[in-house]
Every structure is written in structure tokens, then in C-alpha cells.
Design a protein around this motif. Structure first.
Motif, short mmCIF file in Angstrom:
data_model
loop_
_atom_site.label_atom_id
_atom_site.label_comp_id
_atom_site.label_asym_id
_atom_site.label_seq_id
_atom_site.Cartn_x
_atom_site.Cartn_y
_atom_site.Cartn_z
N GLN A 66 1.71 -9.98 12.50
CA GLN A 66 1.88 -10.41 13.88
C GLN A 66 1.38 -9.38 14.88
OE1 GLN A 66 5.87 -11.71 14.73
NE2 GLN A 66 5.86 -13.26 13.12
N ARG A 67 1.31 -8.12 14.47
CA ARG A 67 0.91 -7.05 15.37
C ARG A 67 -0.50 -6.55 15.12
NH1 ARG A 67 6.06 -7.46 14.68
NH2 ARG A 67 7.57 -6.79 16.26
N ALA A 68 -1.20 -7.18 14.20
CA ALA A 68 -2.50 -6.68 13.76
C ALA A 68 -3.52 -6.60 14.89
CB ALA A 68 -3.04 -7.53 12.62
N VAL B 71 2.50 1.28 10.19
CA VAL B 71 3.37 0.42 10.98
C VAL B 71 4.69 0.25 10.24
CG1 VAL B 71 3.69 -1.89 11.93
CG2 VAL B 71 1.47 -0.80 12.05
N VAL B 72 5.78 0.39 10.97
CA VAL B 72 7.10 0.18 10.37
C VAL B 72 7.26 -1.31 10.06
CG1 VAL B 72 9.58 0.33 10.69
CG2 VAL B 72 8.10 2.15 11.56
N SER B 73 7.24 -1.64 8.79
CA SER B 73 7.34 -3.03 8.38
C SER B 73 8.77 -3.46 8.10
CB SER B 73 6.49 -3.28 7.13
OG SER B 73 6.91 -2.43 6.07
N ARG C 191 8.71 -11.04 4.73
CA ARG C 191 9.12 -10.71 6.10
C ARG C 191 8.46 -9.42 6.57
NH1 ARG C 191 15.42 -9.85 8.10
NH2 ARG C 191 14.95 -9.40 10.29
N ALA C 192 8.43 -8.41 5.70
CA ALA C 192 7.80 -7.14 6.05
C ALA C 192 6.31 -7.32 6.34
CB ALA C 192 8.01 -6.12 4.93
N GLY D 290 -1.27 -6.39 5.66
CA GLY D 290 -1.10 -7.13 6.89
C GLY D 290 -2.01 -6.73 8.02
N TRP D 291 -2.83 -5.71 7.83
CA TRP D 291 -3.69 -5.18 8.89
C TRP D 291 -5.00 -5.94 9.06
CZ3 TRP D 291 -3.77 -0.56 12.02
CH2 TRP D 291 -2.61 0.21 11.98
N ALA D 292 -5.34 -6.87 8.21
CA ALA D 292 -6.68 -7.47 8.21
C ALA D 292 -7.06 -8.05 9.57
CB ALA D 292 -6.77 -8.55 7.14
#
Length: 274
Positions: free
Chosen positions: A258-260, A234-236, A251-252, A43-45
Motif C-alpha cells: 500500500q505504501r510502495a 519499511v516496518v511491515s 497483512r505484513a 511488497g516494494w514492486a
């Protein structure tokens, strides 16, 4: 590029393959060397949009020894970027043990980045929280890790001191950039299954604050190669709450995605002053 028929079997062979990949990377990017490497987790991309400015993007599989990530939320792209006056190579995804990859393959990006000159390794990921005071979406600096994979990226008598695996200097840099970011102990498991309630209890009692499937092996390889390491997870999801609420992978992943961009801004400040 087609995958090589034979994978490295020793640490020395892994270094040689990484050196080949580094030479190709430097040639394709036109860089003399890199100051830092960044591995982006699930999710960090999107963090690359605010991390810095990039000049070249290429497919990781264009370089020797690389494989396309199979996990959702991981890109197979590599970007050469500028963060202030520092040239940074960003791997926008990784491969994992649970994809059937060998530890030497899992850490290949880190070894390649270091072989290309990087003296700082920033390793990111998503993780479940074992603490009730870590909110979902909260970035956490990795202070230490527990490797429960029973695997190592080192083969042979390569004795590496991990007593200060995660650089105190880089951890201070995060605190200077954002004093609200806490620290925690990251436990690395093989996956892809999540832990049972009994396993989560044992991990918490053992001193773990976060649980995930990456970072640890890469940190070992980076330390062995002489790089300073910063781990940032990041706490997913709330892994403690998973006892009562089933884990939802989508969801995780969405929590991190969303925070990337904000995470990229944090890395920009940290790498800029590191």
C-alpha cells in the motif's frame, strides 16, 4: 534461460558470473553503464511506478546466474530506468537463503549491477519493528546491521571493512529528502520462521531495531565490490507485539504494498540528488 548446472563456489567465480550477467544486461538494455542499482524487497514492486521512467523490462532469468524468486511479493523482473539524469537498474525482487539459495546466489543481483557500472546500491526490504516508536508502514534507514545468518557472500581471504558499510552520505540524502525518516539497526536472520518472544527480547537487548531476512548479505557484497550502500526498510509489522498477536504474512505484505508508490517517490528524490 535454464539455470546453470554448477553454481560459483568462490568469490572470484561469483564475480566472473556477475560479469557475464552484466555484459548480457548491458547488451539487452543498450546501456553503456548504470549509475545505481536498486533491489526491491517484499511488497516494494509498485515503487517502480513513481521511481522514474523506464525504457526496458526483462526477466531476470534471461541473464546468467539468476533464479526466479519464490517468496510472495517479489517479482522476477528487471527494469532499466531513468531517475533524473541517472540510469538505474532495478531488480524487482530477490532470492533468499530460506529458499534454499546459497549466499553467492543471494547477492548475485548486487554483484551484477556493480559489474554493470553502478557505484550506488540501494537495498530495500520489509522488516519487523523491535521498537514501540516505529509505526507500522514507517520507512527506516538502515544505519548498521547485525548478521545472524552465520553465512557470508565472501568465500576465501576477502577481508572487507564494514565499519562504514551504510554510506553516511546517502543516509544524509534521505534526511534531506524527508527529515521524518528515522534510522535503525537491522538484524538479518535466516528465516523463514519468525522469532520466538525470547529471541525478540535478546535481539532488542543486543541493539537491534528491525528484524528481517535480507539486506545484510547484499550490503557485504556491495561494499566488497566498492559501491556505496543505502539500506531502507519499511516496518511491515510490530515484532514486539508479535508476542501477543500472531504474525500474519499477508497483512505484513499488504502494509508495504500500500505504501510502495510513496516509497518510490522517496527513492526518486534520494537517487536524484545522490
Amino acid at each position: 534461460m535454464t539455470e546453470p548446472e554448477q553454481q560459483p563456489r568462490t568469490t572470484g567465480e561469483a564475480r566472473e558470473l556477475a560479469a557475464d550477467a552484466a555484459r548480457e544486461l548491458l547488451s539487452r538494455t543498450g546501456a553503456d553503464s548504470f549509475d545505481a542499482l536498486v533491489v526491491l524487497g517484499s511488497g516494494w514492486a509498485g515503487a517502480v511506478d513513481t521511481l522514474g521512467s523506464y525504457d526496458i523490462e526483462l526477466d531476470a532469468t534471461d541473464l546468467p546466474g539468476f533464479h526466479e524468486p519464490a517468496a510472495e511479493g517479489h517479482s522476477g523482473k528487471i527494469r532499466s530506468m531513468w531517475v533524473g539524469d541517472k540510469r538505474v537498474i532495478v531488480f524487482m525482487g530477490r532470492v533468499h537463503l530460506y529458499e534454499g539459495r546459497d549466499p553467492l546466489e543471494v547477492v548475485h543481483a548486487v554483484r551484477t549491477g556493480v559489474a554493470a557500472g553502478a557505484r550506488t546500491a540501494v537495498l530495500t526490504g520489509a522488516a519487523g519493528s523491535l521498537r514501540t516508536d516505529f509505526a507500522t508502514g514507517q520507512p527506516v534507514v538502515v544505519r548498521d546491521h547485525i548478521n545472524l545468518t552465520a553465512r557470508s557472500p565472501l568465500v576465501g581471504p576477502s577481508f572487507v571493512d564494514l565499519s562504514s558499510a551504510y554510506s553516511p552520505r546517502l543516509r544524509r540524502a534521505v534526511q534531506e529528502a524527508d527529515a521524518s525518516v528515522p534510522e535503525g539497526v537491522y538484524v538479518c536472520t535466516t528465516g523463514p520462521q519468525t522469532q520466538t518472544p525470547a529471541e525478540l527480547k535478546v535481539l532488542h537487548q543486543a541493539g537491534a531495531d528491525l528484524v528481517g531476512h535480507s539486506i545484510a548479505l547484499e550490503a557485504v557484497a556491495a561494499v566488497e565490490a566498492g559501491a556505496e550502500v543505502l539500506g531502507l526498510a519499511v516496518v511491515s509489522n510490530d515484532a514486539v507485539g508479535a508476542v501477543f498477536e500472531p504474525f500474519e504474512a499477508e497483512r505484513a505484505l499488504d502494509v508495504v504494498t500500500q505504501r510502495a508508490r510513496r516509497l518510490g517517490e522517496l527513492l526518486n528524490r534520494v537517487i536524484g540528488q545522490a
